[in-house]
Structures are given as C-alpha cells and as structure tokens.
Design a protein around this motif. Structure first.
Motif, PDB file in Angstrom:
ATOM      1  N   ARG A 152       4.727  -0.952   3.106  1.00 20.31           N
ATOM      2  CA  ARG A 152       4.676   0.442   2.640  1.00 20.31           C
ATOM      3  C   ARG A 152       5.925   0.819   1.830  1.00 20.31           C
ATOM      4  O   ARG A 152       6.242   1.987   1.691  1.00 20.31           O
ATOM      5  CB  ARG A 152       4.513   1.380   3.830  1.00 20.31           C
ATOM      6  CG  ARG A 152       3.193   1.170   4.545  1.00 20.31           C
ATOM      7  CD  ARG A 152       3.093   2.098   5.736  1.00 20.31           C
ATOM      8  NE  ARG A 152       1.903   1.832   6.502  1.00 20.31           N
ATOM      9  CZ  ARG A 152       0.765   2.497   6.375  1.00 20.31           C
ATOM     10  NH1 ARG A 152       0.681   3.467   5.495  1.00 20.31           N
ATOM     11  NH2 ARG A 152      -0.259   2.200   7.121  1.00 20.31           N
ATOM     12  N   SER A 210      -1.228   6.263   3.032  1.00 18.89           N
ATOM     13  CA  SER A 210      -2.651   5.924   2.941  1.00 18.89           C
ATOM     14  C   SER A 210      -3.232   5.796   4.340  1.00 18.89           C
ATOM     15  O   SER A 210      -2.719   5.080   5.186  1.00 18.89           O
ATOM     16  CB  SER A 210      -2.841   4.628   2.161  1.00 18.89           C
ATOM     17  OG  SER A 210      -2.178   3.570   2.802  1.00 18.89           O
ATOM     18  N   ARG A 211      -4.305   6.523   4.589  1.00 20.56           N
ATOM     19  CA  ARG A 211      -4.914   6.533   5.917  1.00 20.56           C
ATOM     20  C   ARG A 211      -6.092   5.576   5.998  1.00 20.56           C
ATOM     21  O   ARG A 211      -6.271   4.890   6.974  1.00 20.56           O
ATOM     22  CB  ARG A 211      -5.386   7.936   6.271  1.00 20.56           C
ATOM     23  CG  ARG A 211      -4.236   8.886   6.475  1.00 20.56           C
ATOM     24  CD  ARG A 211      -4.739  10.234   6.885  1.00 20.56           C
ATOM     25  NE  ARG A 211      -3.603  11.155   6.955  1.00 20.56           N
ATOM     26  CZ  ARG A 211      -3.708  12.426   7.150  1.00 20.56           C
ATOM     27  NH1 ARG A 211      -4.880  12.980   7.298  1.00 20.56           N
ATOM     28  NH2 ARG A 211      -2.635  13.184   7.204  1.00 20.56           N
ATOM     29  N   ARG A 213       0.842  -1.187   0.000  1.00 18.68           N
ATOM     30  CA  ARG A 213       0.000   0.000   0.000  1.00 18.68           C
ATOM     31  C   ARG A 213       0.879   1.240   0.000  1.00 18.68           C
ATOM     32  O   ARG A 213       2.063   1.174   0.288  1.00 18.68           O
ATOM     33  CB  ARG A 213      -0.944   0.006   1.186  1.00 18.68           C
ATOM     34  CG  ARG A 213      -0.256  -0.099   2.535  1.00 18.68           C
ATOM     35  CD  ARG A 213      -1.298  -0.239   3.629  1.00 18.68           C
ATOM     36  NE  ARG A 213      -0.733  -0.415   4.929  1.00 18.68           N
ATOM     37  CZ  ARG A 213      -0.443  -1.585   5.480  1.00 18.68           C
ATOM     38  NH1 ARG A 213      -0.669  -2.686   4.818  1.00 18.68           N
ATOM     39  NH2 ARG A 213       0.067  -1.661   6.690  1.00 18.68           N
ATOM     40  N   ARG A 214       0.265   2.363  -0.319  1.00 16.53           N
ATOM     41  CA  ARG A 214       1.009   3.618  -0.328  1.00 16.53           C
ATOM     42  C   ARG A 214       1.414   4.002   1.083  1.00 16.53           C
ATOM     43  O   ARG A 214       0.723   3.700   2.051  1.00 16.53           O
ATOM     44  CB  ARG A 214       0.158   4.724  -0.943  1.00 16.53           C
ATOM     45  CG  ARG A 214      -0.062   4.500  -2.401  1.00 16.53           C
ATOM     46  CD  ARG A 214      -0.675   5.717  -3.030  1.00 16.53           C
ATOM     47  NE  ARG A 214      -0.727   5.505  -4.462  1.00 16.53           N
ATOM     48  CZ  ARG A 214      -1.769   5.743  -5.204  1.00 16.53           C
ATOM     49  NH1 ARG A 214      -2.874   6.222  -4.672  1.00 16.53           N
ATOM     50  NH2 ARG A 214      -1.723   5.516  -6.500  1.00 16.53           N
ATOM     51  N   PHE A 252      -6.903   2.787   4.450  1.00 10.26           N
ATOM     52  CA  PHE A 252      -6.656   1.545   3.720  1.00 10.26           C
ATOM     53  C   PHE A 252      -7.164   0.375   4.547  1.00 10.26           C
ATOM     54  O   PHE A 252      -6.823   0.238   5.710  1.00 10.26           O
ATOM     55  CB  PHE A 252      -5.158   1.372   3.440  1.00 10.26           C
ATOM     56  CG  PHE A 252      -4.840   0.162   2.621  1.00 10.26           C
ATOM     57  CD1 PHE A 252      -5.011   0.178   1.256  1.00 10.26           C
ATOM     58  CD2 PHE A 252      -4.393  -0.993   3.227  1.00 10.26           C
ATOM     59  CE1 PHE A 252      -4.726  -0.935   0.501  1.00 10.26           C
ATOM     60  CE2 PHE A 252      -4.107  -2.108   2.477  1.00 10.26           C
ATOM     61  CZ  PHE A 252      -4.273  -2.077   1.108  1.00 10.26           C
TER      62      PHE A 252
END
Length: 181
Positions: free
Chosen positions: A74, A46-47, A42-43, A49
């Motif tokens: 990440r 990203s909050r 994931r990025r 997710f």
C-alpha cells in the motif's frame, strides 16, 4: 527481509497491470541463486481489492526491501521509518560512548552527519511524499534528540531537509542530459 544478498546484486522488475515481479539475482558459493518475489501494489484505502492469484513459482509478499528502502503493497514506508529510528538510536549510543572517550564537538557533528543524517536522507526523494505525519514526527524526534543531547548546535527541521533535497535533485535532472532520471 524478502531478499538475501550474495555479493553483487542485480534487481530487475517486470510489470503487468498493477503487478510487479521483483527478482534478486546474486552469486552464491554453490552457483547462481535466483529468487523472485511479487508484490501487488494497491491504493491505501481500497476496500474491494481482490489480490490476483500468484504466478506459478513466484511468491507474493506484502512488503519488500528494494535498494535499502522498505515499503509495503500500500506504499507505506512505516516499517522503513521504524528501521531508521532503531538504527539511529544505536548510533546515539555510539556517539555517547565516543563522547565519553573524549571526542570533541566538531568530530561529534561530523560523525552525526555521517551516521544519522545520511541514514535519514538516503533515498528520501523517493519516499518522503508518501510519509504520513506520524512517520515525519518520528524522524523529527530523532533530530530533536540530537539537539537536546547537544550533538548539533542548531535545530534541524526534517521537512526543510526533504524540500532542500528535492530542490537539489530536480534541477540536476533538467540540467544534465545524461542524468539517469
């Protein structure tokens, strides 16, 4: 380490959306052992997710060591850089012991390049674009320590070393038709 090594290792990956299932196959003394781990990439920022549920029988992990390079979900390589720093610290102790046994400057530089520089530069083309400034500073500190201890005659710049490695790799890809990349 998420994978255990039993002799020759074959690593395969299966991708579905942003999920990667990594399987590590190796021969154990009692037959063939198959261990599969899944890492959900994931990025970094990203909050909201939501991690998808795990596939039956496959363990989800936060970090993985693949071909000697550790990264997490990440795409942070901080744990890999910490491992490099610890390994290089041990190598400095080894060089100090060899110097006390009478190793000359040329031999010391050869061993430094073989044990420290090669460890820092291994697969650097794959991860150097993802390093934060803290990680780069940590690698630069290793090279600065070698200069302070008079193991190397001239200061080395980690960013220039990364750029040189990239500059060497990418023309090789375009010139050679059968290059793996």
């Amino acid at each position: 380490s998420p994978f255990r090594r039993y002799g020759p290792t074959i690593i395969s990956s299966r991708r579905t959306d942003n999920r990667h299932a990594l399987s590590d196959k190796g021969e154990a003394a009692n037959g063939v052992a198959l261990k599969t781990k899944e890492i959900v990439l994931r990025r970094a920022r990203s909050r909201r997710f939501v991690i998808p549920p795990p596939v039956n029988g496959i363990e989800q992990v936060e970090s993985v060591k693949l071909l000697g390079v550790t990264f997490n979900s990440r795409f942070s390589f901080t744990s890999h850089i910490d491992f490099i720093a610890a390994t290089c610290s041990q190598r400095f102790y080894l060089l100090k012991q060899m110097r006390s046994q009478g190793l000359d400057k040329i031999g010391e530089q050869i061993i430094f390049n073989a044990l420290v520089v090669s460890r820092i530069m291994y697969a650097s083309q794959a991860f150097n674009g993802y390093l934060c400034e803290y990680d780069i500073a940590k690698l630069q500190a290793i090279l600065n320590k070698a200069y302070r201890y008079k193991i190397i005659a001239n200061k080395m710049d980690i960013k220039q070393m990364f750029e040189a490695a990239d500059a060497k790799l990418f023309p090789a890809i375009t010139r050679v038709n059968c290059h793996c990349l």
